[in-house]
Scaffold this motif. Structure first.
Motif, PDB file in Angstrom:
ATOM      1  N   THR A   1      -2.615   8.072  -1.751  1.00 16.23           N
ATOM      2  CA  THR A   1      -3.917   8.330  -1.125  1.00 16.23           C
ATOM      3  C   THR A   1      -3.814   9.283   0.060  1.00 16.23           C
ATOM      4  O   THR A   1      -4.815   9.544   0.734  1.00 16.23           O
ATOM      5  CB  THR A   1      -4.525   7.000  -0.639  1.00 16.23           C
ATOM      6  OG1 THR A   1      -3.618   6.367   0.273  1.00 16.23           O
ATOM      7  CG2 THR A   1      -4.778   6.063  -1.817  1.00 16.23           C
TER       8      THR A   1
ATOM      9  N   GLU B   1      -1.549  -3.716   2.711  1.00 20.97           N
ATOM     10  CA  GLU B   1      -2.999  -3.633   2.559  1.00 20.97           C
ATOM     11  C   GLU B   1      -3.618  -5.026   2.508  1.00 20.97           C
ATOM     12  O   GLU B   1      -3.180  -5.891   1.753  1.00 20.97           O
ATOM     13  CB  GLU B   1      -3.355  -2.873   1.286  1.00 20.97           C
ATOM     14  CG  GLU B   1      -4.863  -2.715   1.078  1.00 20.97           C
ATOM     15  CD  GLU B   1      -5.190  -1.957  -0.185  1.00 20.97           C
ATOM     16  OE1 GLU B   1      -6.346  -2.081  -0.652  1.00 20.97           O
ATOM     17  OE2 GLU B   1      -4.300  -1.260  -0.712  1.00 20.97           O
TER      18      GLU B   1
ATOM     19  N   ASP C   1      -8.077   1.610   9.308  1.00 25.06           N
ATOM     20  CA  ASP C   1      -9.251   1.006   8.681  1.00 25.06           C
ATOM     21  C   ASP C   1      -9.732   1.834   7.501  1.00 25.06           C
ATOM     22  O   ASP C   1      -9.152   2.870   7.159  1.00 25.06           O
ATOM     23  CB  ASP C   1     -10.363   0.771   9.708  1.00 25.06           C
ATOM     24  CG  ASP C   1     -10.953   2.060  10.271  1.00 25.06           C
ATOM     25  OD1 ASP C   1     -10.739   3.143   9.677  1.00 25.06           O
ATOM     26  OD2 ASP C   1     -11.634   1.996  11.310  1.00 25.06           O
ATOM     27  N   ALA C   2     -10.796   1.369   6.850  1.00 26.21           N
ATOM     28  CA  ALA C   2     -11.292   2.010   5.632  1.00 26.21           C
ATOM     29  C   ALA C   2     -11.739   3.446   5.867  1.00 26.21           C
ATOM     30  O   ALA C   2     -11.732   4.272   4.936  1.00 26.21           O
ATOM     31  CB  ALA C   2     -12.447   1.194   5.053  1.00 26.21           C
ATOM     32  N   ALA C   3     -12.117   3.767   7.107  1.00 24.38           N
ATOM     33  CA  ALA C   3     -12.563   5.129   7.417  1.00 24.38           C
ATOM     34  C   ALA C   3     -11.400   6.045   7.780  1.00 24.38           C
ATOM     35  O   ALA C   3     -11.602   7.231   8.050  1.00 24.38           O
ATOM     36  CB  ALA C   3     -13.565   5.091   8.573  1.00 24.38           C
TER      37      ALA C   3
ATOM     38  N   ARG D   1     -10.999  -6.480   4.810  1.00 22.87           N
ATOM     39  CA  ARG D   1     -10.430  -6.171   3.487  1.00 22.87           C
ATOM     40  C   ARG D   1     -10.336  -4.663   3.307  1.00 22.87           C
ATOM     41  O   ARG D   1     -11.295  -3.930   3.591  1.00 22.87           O
ATOM     42  CB  ARG D   1     -11.308  -6.785   2.402  1.00 22.87           C
ATOM     43  CG  ARG D   1     -10.756  -6.657   0.990  1.00 22.87           C
ATOM     44  CD  ARG D   1     -11.633  -7.415   0.013  1.00 22.87           C
ATOM     45  NE  ARG D   1     -11.106  -7.367  -1.354  1.00 22.87           N
ATOM     46  CZ  ARG D   1     -11.354  -6.406  -2.219  1.00 22.87           C
ATOM     47  NH1 ARG D   1     -12.171  -5.412  -1.882  1.00 22.87           N
ATOM     48  NH2 ARG D   1     -10.821  -6.447  -3.438  1.00 22.87           N
ATOM     49  N   GLY D   2      -9.179  -4.204   2.841  1.00 24.38           N
ATOM     50  CA  GLY D   2      -8.959  -2.776   2.651  1.00 24.38           C
ATOM     51  C   GLY D   2      -8.216  -2.115   3.794  1.00 24.38           C
ATOM     52  O   GLY D   2      -7.691  -1.004   3.638  1.00 24.38           O
ATOM     53  N   ASP D   3      -8.171  -2.756   4.960  1.00 27.69           N
ATOM     54  CA  ASP D   3      -7.383  -2.217   6.068  1.00 27.69           C
ATOM     55  C   ASP D   3      -5.897  -2.256   5.708  1.00 27.69           C
ATOM     56  O   ASP D   3      -5.452  -3.110   4.927  1.00 27.69           O
ATOM     57  CB  ASP D   3      -7.605  -3.027   7.345  1.00 27.69           C
ATOM     58  CG  ASP D   3      -9.014  -2.851   7.917  1.00 27.69           C
ATOM     59  OD1 ASP D   3      -9.733  -1.939   7.449  1.00 27.69           O
ATOM     60  OD2 ASP D   3      -9.387  -3.628   8.811  1.00 27.69           O
TER      61      ASP D   3
ATOM     62  N   THR E   1      -2.146   8.660   2.796  1.00 26.16           N
ATOM     63  CA  THR E   1      -2.099   7.900   4.046  1.00 26.16           C
ATOM     64  C   THR E   1      -0.700   7.314   4.220  1.00 26.16           C
ATOM     65  O   THR E   1       0.228   7.635   3.476  1.00 26.16           O
ATOM     66  CB  THR E   1      -3.146   6.776   4.024  1.00 26.16           C
ATOM     67  OG1 THR E   1      -2.900   5.922   2.891  1.00 26.16           O
ATOM     68  CG2 THR E   1      -4.554   7.336   3.909  1.00 26.16           C
TER      69      THR E   1
ATOM     70  N   THR F   1      -6.027  -7.806   1.456  1.00 23.57           N
ATOM     71  CA  THR F   1      -6.873  -8.102   0.307  1.00 23.57           C
ATOM     72  C   THR F   1      -7.838  -9.257   0.578  1.00 23.57           C
ATOM     73  O   THR F   1      -8.899  -9.334  -0.036  1.00 23.57           O
ATOM     74  CB  THR F   1      -6.013  -8.459  -0.919  1.00 23.57           C
ATOM     75  OG1 THR F   1      -5.176  -9.587  -0.606  1.00 23.57           O
ATOM     76  CG2 THR F   1      -5.134  -7.285  -1.316  1.00 23.57           C
TER      77      THR F   1
ATOM     78  N   HIS G   1       0.858  -1.182   0.000  1.00 20.15           N
ATOM     79  CA  HIS G   1       0.000   0.000   0.000  1.00 20.15           C
ATOM     80  C   HIS G   1       0.894   1.231   0.000  1.00 20.15           C
ATOM     81  O   HIS G   1       1.687   1.437   0.922  1.00 20.15           O
ATOM     82  CB  HIS G   1      -0.901   0.028   1.239  1.00 20.15           C
ATOM     83  CG  HIS G   1      -1.751   1.262   1.330  1.00 20.15           C
ATOM     84  ND1 HIS G   1      -2.924   1.407   0.638  1.00 20.15           N
ATOM     85  CD2 HIS G   1      -1.582   2.424   2.030  1.00 20.15           C
ATOM     86  CE1 HIS G   1      -3.460   2.579   0.894  1.00 20.15           C
ATOM     87  NE2 HIS G   1      -2.663   3.221   1.745  1.00 20.15           N
TER      88      HIS G   1
END
Length: 367
Positions: A288, A295, A349-351, A312-314, A290, A297, A283
């Motif tokens: 992005t 990452e 996390d995703a947020a 997923r996505g964390d 960040t 998957t 990642h």
């Protein structure tokens, strides 16, 4: 005493005495030494005929069948014989990619079709080597090992293995074309890539299923471990000249001794493999805004990762206090761990919120 005279004395031959000249006490007179003729050099070993070579090598290899989440793969292993502390079992050398991800691994003797369970004692994915134990297989004949230091360009060699996974031994003759070669290999199952160095390049037609099998010299001594080839599908034209690569046996045996002595390192894993329960990729945070990290998957069902709340996505950014900047960083941290070890993770996390948690690693397939 000269080296020549010392040789004569050891052989029990009489030596000429060294008399003193009259009137010159203590001054040796000129003498003539007796020198034994040099022994003739040993005769070079006689190359074996193809059938003789096959009869010598085939009983010392096993086929290996591995069932993973991606399907079933086949390979070959070289029997090294019983080695302490596993005197009643056989130790087998093969490629790491042959057993990678294996949830079930089995071996079959090419000598008499006897089937054996397989325990993975240790491996080094960066060198594409794995050391296996076959319980109750001490009666399998061991391969005769040569030395890769003696390999020269132009020398005849033969790759022997479970070509195409058919369970039938196939010999692929050829010659050494280069030594000390570095190549980027691609796993035909999952597409993963790995750079291997100091390889022996040959023009033998090594096929899928030969991986982990022996590359032998003209008298059947193992000088390498077949690891990669440029095999093409039947019917492809024009068909390229065969080209394959083997790991030198001297380097491979140093890994075997390290595993059997229980000495783990940054790349060598010893014993059962720990399972975190995620698949990851790099990642790049600058894209992005960040942080860099690993990452997620895929999260395994009922895995430690799922239990701690990873999704997923964390993006995993820290492992037991050590920063994680890539998937390779995470894999490196896992090499020295074992099932039952407790670790603490920190992730985004995703947020975009930072989270953390502790988990206990389970036992999983070799990775």
């Amino acid at each position: 005493m000269s080296a020549a005279i010392a040789v004569l004395a050891a052989a029990g031959l009489a030596l000429l005495s060294v008399p003193l000249q009259r009137g010159t006490l203590g001054t040796p007179a000129p003498t003539t030494a007796v020198v034994a003729p040099a022994p003739p050099p040993p005769a070079p070993p006689v190359p074996l005929a193809p059938e003789e070579l096959s009869n010598r090598v085939v009983p010392t290899i096993v086929t290996i069948t591995t069932r993973s989440a991606l399907g079933t793969t086949a390979g070959t292993g070289i029997v090294l014989g019983p080695r302490s502390p596993h005197g009643s079992d056989a130790i087998v050398l093969t490629n790491h990619h042959v057993v990678d991800g294996g949830m079930e691994i089995a071996a079959t003797s090419m000598r008499d079709r006897s089937a054996y369970a397989v325990e993975v004692l240790g491996y080094d994915g960066s060198r594409d080597l794995a050391v296996l134990r076959l319980p109750g297989a001490a009666n399998l004949p061991a391969a005769q090992l040569g030395s890769s230091e003696s390999v020269r360009v132009g020398e005849p060699v033969t790759a022997v293995g479970n070509a195409e996974g058919g369970g039938v031994p196939v010999s692929a003759p050829g010659a050494v074309t280069r030594v000390g070669v570095t190549v980027m290999t691609r796993n035909s199952v999952d597409g993963s890539r790995n750079e291997l160095s100091n390889l022996i390049e040959v023009d033998a037609n090594v096929r899928p299923g030969d991986s982990g099998g022996p590359l032998v010299d003209a008298v059947g001594d193992v000088v390498g471990v077949n690891s990669a080839g440029n095999a093409v599908e039947p019917g492809v034209t024009p068909e390229p000249a065969p080209k394959a690569y083997a790991i030198p046996i001297d380097a491979a045996m140093s890994l075997v001794e390290q595993v059997l002595s229980g000495r783990a390192s940054d790349t060598v894993h010893i014993g059962p493999t720990p399972l975190l329960g995620v698949s990851v990729r790099d990642h790049r945070g600058q894209q992005t805004g960040t942080r860099d990290g690993a990452e997620v998957t895929v999260v395994g069902y009922r895995s430690p990762a799922e239990g701690v709340g990873l999704a997923r996505g964390d993006v995993i950014v820290e492992f037991d206090g050590v920063p994680i900047h890539s998937s390779a960083d995470l894999n490196l941290r896992m090499v020295t761990l074992h099932p039952g070890d407790q670790v603490r993770l920190r992730w985004i996390d995703a947020a975009g919120a930072e989270r953390s948690g502790s988990l206990v690693l389970q036992e999983g397939p070799p990775r």
